[in-house]
Structures are given as structure tokens and as C-alpha cells.
Design a protein around this motif. Structure first.
Motif, PDB file in Angstrom:
ATOM      1  N   VAL A  59       0.846  -1.200   0.000  1.00 14.78           N
ATOM      2  CA  VAL A  59       0.000   0.000   0.000  1.00 14.78           C
ATOM      3  C   VAL A  59       0.879   1.247   0.000  1.00 14.78           C
ATOM      4  N   LEU A  60       1.887   1.263   0.866  1.00 11.15           N
ATOM      5  CA  LEU A  60       2.763   2.430   0.970  1.00 11.15           C
ATOM      6  C   LEU A  60       3.550   2.661  -0.316  1.00 11.15           C
ATOM      7  N   LYS A  61       3.952   1.586  -0.985  1.00  5.74           N
ATOM      8  CA  LYS A  61       4.658   1.730  -2.268  1.00  5.74           C
ATOM      9  C   LYS A  61       3.731   2.320  -3.326  1.00  5.74           C
ATOM     10  N   THR A  62       2.480   1.881  -3.360  1.00  5.41           N
ATOM     11  CA  THR A  62       1.508   2.430  -4.308  1.00  5.41           C
ATOM     12  C   THR A  62       1.327   3.927  -4.071  1.00  5.41           C
ATOM     13  N   ILE A  63       1.259   4.313  -2.815  1.00  2.00           N
ATOM     14  CA  ILE A  63       1.111   5.733  -2.473  1.00  2.00           C
ATOM     15  C   ILE A  63       2.351   6.510  -2.892  1.00  2.00           C
ATOM     16  N   SER A  64       3.499   5.981  -2.589  1.00  2.00           N
ATOM     17  CA  SER A  64       4.751   6.644  -2.951  1.00  2.00           C
ATOM     18  C   SER A  64       4.899   6.775  -4.467  1.00  2.00           C
ATOM     19  N   ASP A  65       4.540   5.735  -5.193  1.00  2.00           N
ATOM     20  CA  ASP A  65       4.620   5.770  -6.658  1.00  2.00           C
ATOM     21  C   ASP A  65       3.665   6.800  -7.258  1.00  2.00           C
ATOM     22  N   SER A  66       2.649   7.200  -6.495  1.00  2.00           N
ATOM     23  CA  SER A  66       1.674   8.193  -6.956  1.00  2.00           C
ATOM     24  C   SER A  66       2.087   9.610  -6.588  1.00  2.00           C
ATOM     25  N   ASN A  67       3.316   9.773  -6.098  1.00  2.00           N
ATOM     26  CA  ASN A  67       3.867  11.084  -5.738  1.00  2.00           C
ATOM     27  C   ASN A  67       3.070  11.751  -4.617  1.00  2.00           C
ATOM     28  N   VAL A  68       2.705  10.954  -3.625  1.00  2.00           N
ATOM     29  CA  VAL A  68       1.940  11.433  -2.479  1.00  2.00           C
ATOM     30  C   VAL A  68       2.807  11.282  -1.235  1.00  2.00           C
ATOM     31  N   ASN A  69       2.805  12.303  -0.390  1.00  2.00           N
ATOM     32  CA  ASN A  69       3.557  12.268   0.856  1.00  2.00           C
ATOM     33  C   ASN A  69       2.672  11.721   1.972  1.00  2.00           C
ATOM     34  N   ILE A  70       3.191  10.788   2.740  1.00  5.82           N
ATOM     35  CA  ILE A  70       2.452  10.208   3.858  1.00  5.82           C
ATOM     36  C   ILE A  70       2.759  11.024   5.107  1.00  5.82           C
ATOM     37  N   LEU A  71       1.713  11.576   5.715  1.00  2.35           N
ATOM     38  CA  LEU A  71       1.885  12.396   6.914  1.00  2.35           C
ATOM     39  C   LEU A  71       1.814  11.551   8.178  1.00  2.35           C
ATOM     40  N   THR A  72       0.796  10.681   8.278  1.00  4.88           N
ATOM     41  CA  THR A  72       0.660   9.822   9.459  1.00  4.88           C
ATOM     42  C   THR A  72       0.137   8.452   9.047  1.00  4.88           C
ATOM     43  N   ILE A  73       0.489   7.453   9.868  1.00  2.00           N
ATOM     44  CA  ILE A  73      -0.016   6.084   9.689  1.00  2.00           C
ATOM     45  C   ILE A  73      -0.492   5.608  11.050  1.00  2.00           C
ATOM     46  N   GLN A  74      -1.712   5.109  11.100  1.00  2.00           N
ATOM     47  CA  GLN A  74      -2.239   4.541  12.340  1.00  2.00           C
ATOM     48  C   GLN A  74      -2.834   3.185  11.998  1.00  2.00           C
ATOM     49  N   GLN A  75      -2.304   2.129  12.618  1.00  2.00           N
ATOM     50  CA  GLN A  75      -2.787   0.779  12.339  1.00  2.00           C
ATOM     51  C   GLN A  75      -3.336   0.166  13.616  1.00  2.00           C
ATOM     52  N   SER A  76      -4.498  -0.455  13.498  1.00  2.00           N
ATOM     53  CA  SER A  76      -5.092  -1.124  14.646  1.00  2.00           C
ATOM     54  C   SER A  76      -4.527  -2.539  14.765  1.00  2.00           C
ATOM     55  N   VAL A  77      -4.768  -3.148  15.900  1.00  2.00           N
ATOM     56  CA  VAL A  77      -4.407  -4.550  16.092  1.00  2.00           C
ATOM     57  C   VAL A  77      -5.347  -5.369  15.217  1.00  2.00           C
ATOM     58  N   PRO A  78      -4.809  -6.275  14.405  1.00  2.00           N
ATOM     59  CA  PRO A  78      -5.667  -7.072  13.519  1.00  2.00           C
ATOM     60  C   PRO A  78      -6.672  -7.922  14.303  1.00  2.00           C
ATOM     61  N   VAL A  79      -7.889  -7.973  13.771  1.00  2.00           N
ATOM     62  CA  VAL A  79      -8.954  -8.782  14.351  1.00  2.00           C
ATOM     63  C   VAL A  79      -9.421  -9.756  13.281  1.00  2.00           C
ATOM     64  N   ARG A  80      -9.404 -11.051  13.615  1.00  2.00           N
ATOM     65  CA  ARG A  80      -9.807 -12.107  12.676  1.00  2.00           C
ATOM     66  C   ARG A  80      -9.080 -12.000  11.339  1.00  2.00           C
ATOM     67  N   GLY A  81      -7.805 -11.644  11.392  1.00  2.00           N
ATOM     68  CA  GLY A  81      -6.983 -11.612  10.185  1.00  2.00           C
ATOM     69  C   GLY A  81      -7.154 -10.368   9.324  1.00  2.00           C
ATOM     70  N   ILE A  82      -7.877  -9.367   9.823  1.00  2.00           N
ATOM     71  CA  ILE A  82      -8.092  -8.129   9.072  1.00  2.00           C
ATOM     72  C   ILE A  82      -7.500  -6.967   9.876  1.00  2.00           C
ATOM     73  N   ALA A  83      -6.661  -6.173   9.222  1.00  2.00           N
ATOM     74  CA  ALA A  83      -6.061  -4.993   9.847  1.00  2.00           C
ATOM     75  C   ALA A  83      -6.698  -3.736   9.271  1.00  2.00           C
ATOM     76  N   SER A  84      -6.927  -2.763  10.138  1.00  2.00           N
ATOM     77  CA  SER A  84      -7.434  -1.461   9.699  1.00  2.00           C
ATOM     78  C   SER A  84      -6.321  -0.436   9.819  1.00  2.00           C
ATOM     79  N   VAL A  85      -6.188   0.387   8.788  1.00  2.00           N
ATOM     80  CA  VAL A  85      -5.141   1.404   8.742  1.00  2.00           C
ATOM     81  C   VAL A  85      -5.789   2.730   8.369  1.00  2.00           C
ATOM     82  N   ILE A  86      -5.406   3.767   9.078  1.00  2.00           N
ATOM     83  CA  ILE A  86      -5.823   5.124   8.712  1.00  2.00           C
ATOM     84  C   ILE A  86      -4.567   5.880   8.306  1.00  2.00           C
ATOM     85  N   LEU A  87      -4.602   6.449   7.114  1.00  2.00           N
ATOM     86  CA  LEU A  87      -3.465   7.199   6.578  1.00  2.00           C
ATOM     87  C   LEU A  87      -3.866   8.646   6.347  1.00  2.00           C
ATOM     88  N   SER A  88      -3.007   9.576   6.737  1.00  2.00           N
ATOM     89  CA  SER A  88      -3.159  10.984   6.379  1.00  2.00           C
ATOM     90  C   SER A  88      -2.131  11.258   5.292  1.00  2.00           C
TER      91      SER A  88
END
Length: 174
Positions: free
Chosen positions: A113-142
Motif C-alpha cells: 500500500v505504501l509503495k503504491t502511495i509513494s509511486d503516486s507522488n503522495v507524501n504520507i503524513l501519518t499512519i495509524q494501524q489497529s491490532v488485527p482482528v480475525r486476520g483483518i487490519a485497519s489502517v488510517i493514513l493521512s
């Protein structure tokens, strides 16, 4: 026609204040001409309106009345030009976009995901990832989307096409 209609980009000699102004022509269409003009050539009222905007945005004053009084212009002058001038750096800054992504909890997923964002010439300001539940992780990106970045909706679509991505949503655009 007033001077606002002639200037689009106004630059101060020492480059610490560069202004952006809309160019409107009499038929109501926006004309995209750019002009570099030294600050001394800009009417004083426009410089004061830009300063009033800065005071309001920074929270140093509470009202348009206070901002206008602080810089020495009338409220009517402020309202007449408030949308026509701003410091250039305020318009060249990117837009902040917040994405929420649900993805499989697998090694390398976030990296893809981060590589796709970087390849799109977008700067990542913040990353917040929750503890995965049932094999699914939630991420909030600014993300800081600049003029050279892809459209946020296009970026969300690109991320959603990655293997292991369940959900991508744009939460906010600033």
C-alpha cells in the motif's frame, strides 16, 4: 476592470511573500494567465486583505471585523477581495486526505500500500494501524496530496485493486 483582474501570481522581492490571485474576465470565465509582479506594484488594500486572511486562519483574531481593524481596512474592502488573493505558499501546499483501509493481516500488505502511495507522488503524513482482528487490519493514513499527485479517488481505486485489500474509503479532504 480593477487590478485584481490582471494579476494571478505576485511575488515579493525577497521571496518571503508570494501571492496568488484569481483572474476573472468580464464574461465570467476564469483566465489562466500568470504574472510575476513585485509587491510594491500591488495595491496596498490587496496586501492588507492577504494579511487579514492570514490573521483569521491562524486564529490570532476572532472575527472579520477584528482582522480588518488590525490591518487597517474596512470590512467591505475585505469582503470585496477576500477570495481573490492569498499567499502563494497557501495555494501550493497540498491537500490533506485521510484514508481508511481494511486489509488482510499478511506480511508485506502495508508495504505494498505504501509503495503504491509513494509511486503516486503522495507524501504520507501519518499512519495509524489497529491490532488485527480475525486476520483483518485497519489502517488510517493521512496523506499530503500535492499538484503532482494523482487524484485522491484514483489513488483509492489503485489501492483497492491490490490483492488482499478489502475496503478503501476517503474519510476527509482538507
Amino acid at each position: 476592470m480593477n487590478l485584481v483582474n490582471y494579476f494571478h501570481l505576485i511575488e515579493r522581492i525577497n521571496y518571503d511573500k508570494v501571492f496568488h490571485m484569481r483572474t476573472n474576465v468580464s464574461d465570467g470565465k476564469t483566465k489562466e494567465n500568470l504574472y510575476l509582479v513585485r509587491e510594491h506594484a500591488v495595491p496596498e488594500v490587496l496586501i492588507k486583505v492577504a494579511e487579514a486572511n492570514r490573521l483569521l486562519e491562524s486564529g490570532k483574531v476572532d472575527s472579520v471585523q477584528d482582522a480588518a481593524e488590525s490591518v487597517g481596512i474596512s470590512r467591505s474592502s475585505y469582503y470585496k477581495y477576500k477570495d481573490d488573493i492569498s499567499l502563494f505558499h497557501e495555494n501550493s501546499r497540498g491537500r490533506t486526505v485521510n484514508l481508511v483501509i481494511q486489509m488482510d493481516d499478511e506480511r508485506g500488505m502495508l508495504s505494498n500500500v505504501l509503495k503504491t502511495i509513494s509511486d503516486s507522488n503522495v507524501n504520507i503524513l501519518t499512519i495509524q494501524q489497529s491490532v488485527p482482528v480475525r486476520g483483518i487490519a485497519s489502517v488510517i493514513l493521512s496523506l499530503d496530496m500535492n499538484q503532482d499527485s494523482v487524484d485522491p479517488d484514483h489513488l483509492a481505486g489503485e489501492i483497492e485493486e491490490l490483492s488482499g485489500i478489502h475496503y478503501v474509503k476517503i474519510l476527509a479532504r482538507e
